[in-house]
Motif scaffolding. Sequence first.
Motif, PDB file in Angstrom:
ATOM      1  N   ILE B 243       1.086  -1.221  -0.135  1.00  0.00           N
ATOM      2  CA  ILE B 243      -0.034  -0.011  -0.102  1.00  0.00           C
ATOM      3  C   ILE B 243       0.848   1.418  -0.085  1.00  0.00           C
ATOM      4  N   GLY B 244       0.685   2.095  -1.061  1.00  0.00           N
ATOM      5  CA  GLY B 244       1.532   3.151  -0.930  1.00  0.00           C
ATOM      6  C   GLY B 244       0.622   4.535  -0.335  1.00  0.00           C
ATOM      7  N   PHE B 245       1.216   5.328   0.254  1.00  0.00           N
ATOM      8  CA  PHE B 245       0.613   6.486   0.994  1.00  0.00           C
ATOM      9  C   PHE B 245       1.100   7.723   0.301  1.00  0.00           C
ATOM     10  N   ARG B 246       0.406   8.417   0.337  1.00  0.00           N
ATOM     11  CA  ARG B 246       0.826   9.904  -0.202  1.00  0.00           C
ATOM     12  C   ARG B 246       1.407  10.826   0.736  1.00  0.00           C
ATOM     13  N   ALA B 247       2.431  11.210   0.522  1.00  0.00           N
ATOM     14  CA  ALA B 247       3.064  12.191   1.727  1.00  0.00           C
ATOM     15  C   ALA B 247       3.854  13.238   1.075  1.00  0.00           C
ATOM     16  N   GLY B 248       4.116  14.328   1.907  1.00  0.00           N
ATOM     17  CA  GLY B 248       4.710  15.471   1.686  1.00  0.00           C
ATOM     18  C   GLY B 248       6.301  14.996   1.993  1.00  0.00           C
ATOM     19  N   CYS B 249       7.167  15.785   1.599  1.00  0.00           N
ATOM     20  CA  CYS B 249       8.771  15.472   1.897  1.00  0.00           C
ATOM     21  C   CYS B 249       8.966  15.611   3.648  1.00  0.00           C
ATOM     22  N   GLN B 250       8.354  16.484   3.902  1.00  0.00           N
ATOM     23  CA  GLN B 250       8.595  16.622   5.450  1.00  0.00           C
ATOM     24  C   GLN B 250       7.966  15.430   6.365  1.00  0.00           C
ATOM     25  N   THR B 251       6.919  14.981   5.799  1.00  0.00           N
ATOM     26  CA  THR B 251       6.338  13.591   6.423  1.00  0.00           C
ATOM     27  C   THR B 251       7.271  12.620   6.290  1.00  0.00           C
ATOM     28  N   ILE B 252       7.710  12.494   5.250  1.00  0.00           N
ATOM     29  CA  ILE B 252       8.833  11.435   5.128  1.00  0.00           C
ATOM     30  C   ILE B 252      10.050  11.661   5.813  1.00  0.00           C
ATOM     31  N   GLU B 253      10.473  12.548   5.871  1.00  0.00           N
ATOM     32  CA  GLU B 253      11.530  12.965   6.798  1.00  0.00           C
ATOM     33  C   GLU B 253      11.435  12.670   8.283  1.00  0.00           C
ATOM     34  N   ARG B 254      10.077  13.062   8.634  1.00  0.00           N
ATOM     35  CA  ARG B 254       9.811  12.907  10.122  1.00  0.00           C
ATOM     36  C   ARG B 254       9.644  11.433  10.337  1.00  0.00           C
ATOM     37  N   VAL B 255       9.092  10.600   9.387  1.00  0.00           N
ATOM     38  CA  VAL B 255       8.791   9.207   9.326  1.00  0.00           C
ATOM     39  C   VAL B 255      10.329   8.622   9.612  1.00  0.00           C
ATOM     40  N   SER B 288       3.946  -6.422  11.161  1.00  0.00           N
ATOM     41  CA  SER B 288       3.575  -7.867  10.716  1.00  0.00           C
ATOM     42  C   SER B 288       4.074  -8.056   9.288  1.00  0.00           C
ATOM     43  N   GLY B 289       4.992  -7.400   8.763  1.00  0.00           N
ATOM     44  CA  GLY B 289       5.521  -7.712   7.592  1.00  0.00           C
ATOM     45  C   GLY B 289       4.734  -7.184   6.318  1.00  0.00           C
ATOM     46  N   ASN B 290       3.909  -6.361   6.778  1.00  0.00           N
ATOM     47  CA  ASN B 290       3.254  -5.607   5.499  1.00  0.00           C
ATOM     48  C   ASN B 290       4.208  -4.580   4.992  1.00  0.00           C
ATOM     49  N   PHE B 291       4.095  -4.783   3.405  1.00  0.00           N
ATOM     50  CA  PHE B 291       4.939  -3.792   2.765  1.00  0.00           C
ATOM     51  C   PHE B 291       4.230  -2.640   2.727  1.00  0.00           C
ATOM     52  N   LEU B 292       4.823  -1.258   2.924  1.00  0.00           N
ATOM     53  CA  LEU B 292       4.211  -0.139   2.817  1.00  0.00           C
ATOM     54  C   LEU B 292       5.118   0.766   1.985  1.00  0.00           C
ATOM     55  N   GLU B 293       4.626   1.849   1.534  1.00  0.00           N
ATOM     56  CA  GLU B 293       5.516   2.832   0.712  1.00  0.00           C
ATOM     57  C   GLU B 293       5.037   4.228   0.896  1.00  0.00           C
ATOM     58  N   LEU B 294       5.812   5.224   1.444  1.00  0.00           N
ATOM     59  CA  LEU B 294       5.407   6.621   1.645  1.00  0.00           C
ATOM     60  C   LEU B 294       5.862   7.386   0.427  1.00  0.00           C
ATOM     61  N   CYS B 295       5.145   8.085  -0.440  1.00  0.00           N
ATOM     62  CA  CYS B 295       5.534   8.574  -1.529  1.00  0.00           C
ATOM     63  C   CYS B 295       5.221   9.923  -1.878  1.00  0.00           C
ATOM     64  N   VAL B 296       6.048  10.634  -2.389  1.00  0.00           N
ATOM     65  CA  VAL B 296       5.987  11.941  -3.009  1.00  0.00           C
ATOM     66  C   VAL B 296       5.436  11.942  -4.164  1.00  0.00           C
ATOM     67  N   PRO B 297       4.134  12.626  -4.603  1.00  0.00           N
ATOM     68  CA  PRO B 297       3.702  12.134  -5.932  1.00  0.00           C
ATOM     69  C   PRO B 297       4.479  13.396  -6.655  1.00  0.00           C
ATOM     70  N   ARG B 298       4.407  13.173  -8.204  1.00  0.00           N
ATOM     71  CA  ARG B 298       5.201  13.685  -8.975  1.00  0.00           C
ATOM     72  C   ARG B 298       4.614  15.353  -9.076  1.00  0.00           C
ATOM     73  N   ASP B 299       3.403  15.571  -8.747  1.00  0.00           N
ATOM     74  CA  ASP B 299       2.853  16.877  -8.889  1.00  0.00           C
ATOM     75  C   ASP B 299       2.565  17.554  -7.498  1.00  0.00           C
ATOM     76  N   ASN B 300       3.465  17.013  -6.317  1.00  0.00           N
ATOM     77  CA  ASN B 300       3.140  17.379  -5.155  1.00  0.00           C
ATOM     78  C   ASN B 300       3.490  18.917  -4.917  1.00  0.00           C
ATOM     79  N   SER B 301       4.502  19.352  -5.522  1.00  0.00           N
ATOM     80  CA  SER B 301       4.726  20.883  -5.133  1.00  0.00           C
ATOM     81  C   SER B 301       4.486  21.645  -6.275  1.00  0.00           C
ATOM     82  N   PRO B 302       4.065  22.709  -5.943  1.00  0.00           N
ATOM     83  CA  PRO B 302       3.763  23.443  -7.135  1.00  0.00           C
ATOM     84  C   PRO B 302       5.071  24.116  -7.939  1.00  0.00           C
ATOM     85  N   LYS B 303       6.131  24.517  -6.907  1.00  0.00           N
ATOM     86  CA  LYS B 303       7.203  24.810  -7.540  1.00  0.00           C
ATOM     87  C   LYS B 303       8.359  23.519  -7.748  1.00  0.00           C
TER      88      LYS B 303
END
Lengths: 155, 315
Positions: B243-255, B288-303
């Motif tokens: 399962i992939g979660f949409r996350a910002g860079c800051q969230t990924i950094e914190r996690v 429990s060994g479930n695969f997860l992915e935190l990802c930054v969408p291609r269009d996440n940042s306006p700049k």
Amino acid sequence: MADLEAISHSAICVHDLREAEDFYCNVLGARQGTRVNFKTDDAIRGRSVHGSVILEDYLLALMVTRDFMPMPPAEQLRGAHGFRHAFRVRRARFDEITNELLRRGIAFEGPVEHPEKSPFGASIYFKDPSGNFLEILWRRDEDVNYEKPYVTGVG
Amino acid sequence: MDGISHIVIEVADLARAKEFYRLVGFELTSDNGLPECGRSALFRTASGQAVILSESSQPRSLPETGVHQAYRISISDRNAVAQKLAAWNVTVHTYEEDRPREKGDNFYFYDPDGNRIQLVAPSGSPDGSAKILGIDHAAIECHDVEWAEDFYVKKLGLEVDHRVGWRTDDYVRAKLWGEGKEHMAPGTRRWDHRYTVMEQKRRLPRPNTHFFVRVGDAILGIYLATQHRQEPPEEQLVGTPRIGFRAGCQTIERVTQVLAASRMPMKGPVEHQNSALIAASLYIRDPSGNFLELCVPRDNSPKLEDRELRIKQIT
């Protein structure tokens, strides 16, 4: 004679484990014990849903009932035949505790003053969210260091 | 965490599954959509979320458990799907649900590989696009509910939406299920063979503990596994199903920091040069060994430059 050494625990029945844990831990100040039925091994062994809270060395097992129990009327704060669990606090903290229950809107009966010759000073009576009857009291002899208890009629 | 970005599920026969999902209303976008999915097909929903079918000789679809994927669709489109399913002899199931939001209306069926699909028809959804609108929720299994809650709530920072299995009410409903009076979804109730000698022959219906966390506008359900399953090797950090979660860079950094402090393994963040969908991913596994992915969408940042700079900083 079986020569028992101490009471280990009592099991009480509750309708909602989270609600009961919150009451015993966050209102009364017990600490959280273990829970059962939150691991695959519990499911394989077919264990019932229960948890526990611990006060000093005394453990209260909180058993989630499989069916709804008859609840005492809301206004009834003392058990019909006197059945209850009683907790002891120091006299100096008794008012603080009754005020805390008042602040949280938990209805109680009392404080009821006990007779002068009773070891108990005063008690309040109330119940947990699942209708289990409880009591909090202070003891007149809280500062007395008793010697080894002498039990009459034994031996 | 802003929501679910994508779901990767396993199928045995990719061609057959592609046809099935296309007919249900998914839009096939590419035959090689996302990194680390093996031989796969990528479908997009109208919301831009992705469902990836990944080919596997033994798909882990776990049809008899709480594991499922729920997608949003308009009510009229769902009626059209129901007609197609009837024509293919695919049974539609409705259950007595636990989560208040799903109580009134639910619609389940299985894909050819045993993945349970739920179609949720939110009120006021646009009509007649004949498309899957988005991912509503997904559900996985865990072998320790308390550990799972610690991970998803304390470490990933998600909020609990609903819990099942703590109350007498859940037991009473399990009893109704046991008596055949309530039809409940797989994984929510179970038959226990009590271990005490005295009652060895008694079977007892019990609630199977599970809970739901909110992930942006989506929900993740986590069910107690009623049997142990072979987990992928410990050193494997990327795999399917996922399962992939949409996350910002800051969230990924914190996690990343939180998991590092708990000495939990992770891979990344990995920057994807060739993916049109996601810019970077952090691959992790839950306890429990479930695969997860935190990802930054291609269009996440306006700049664009800002975003690339951030990714450089954290990779």
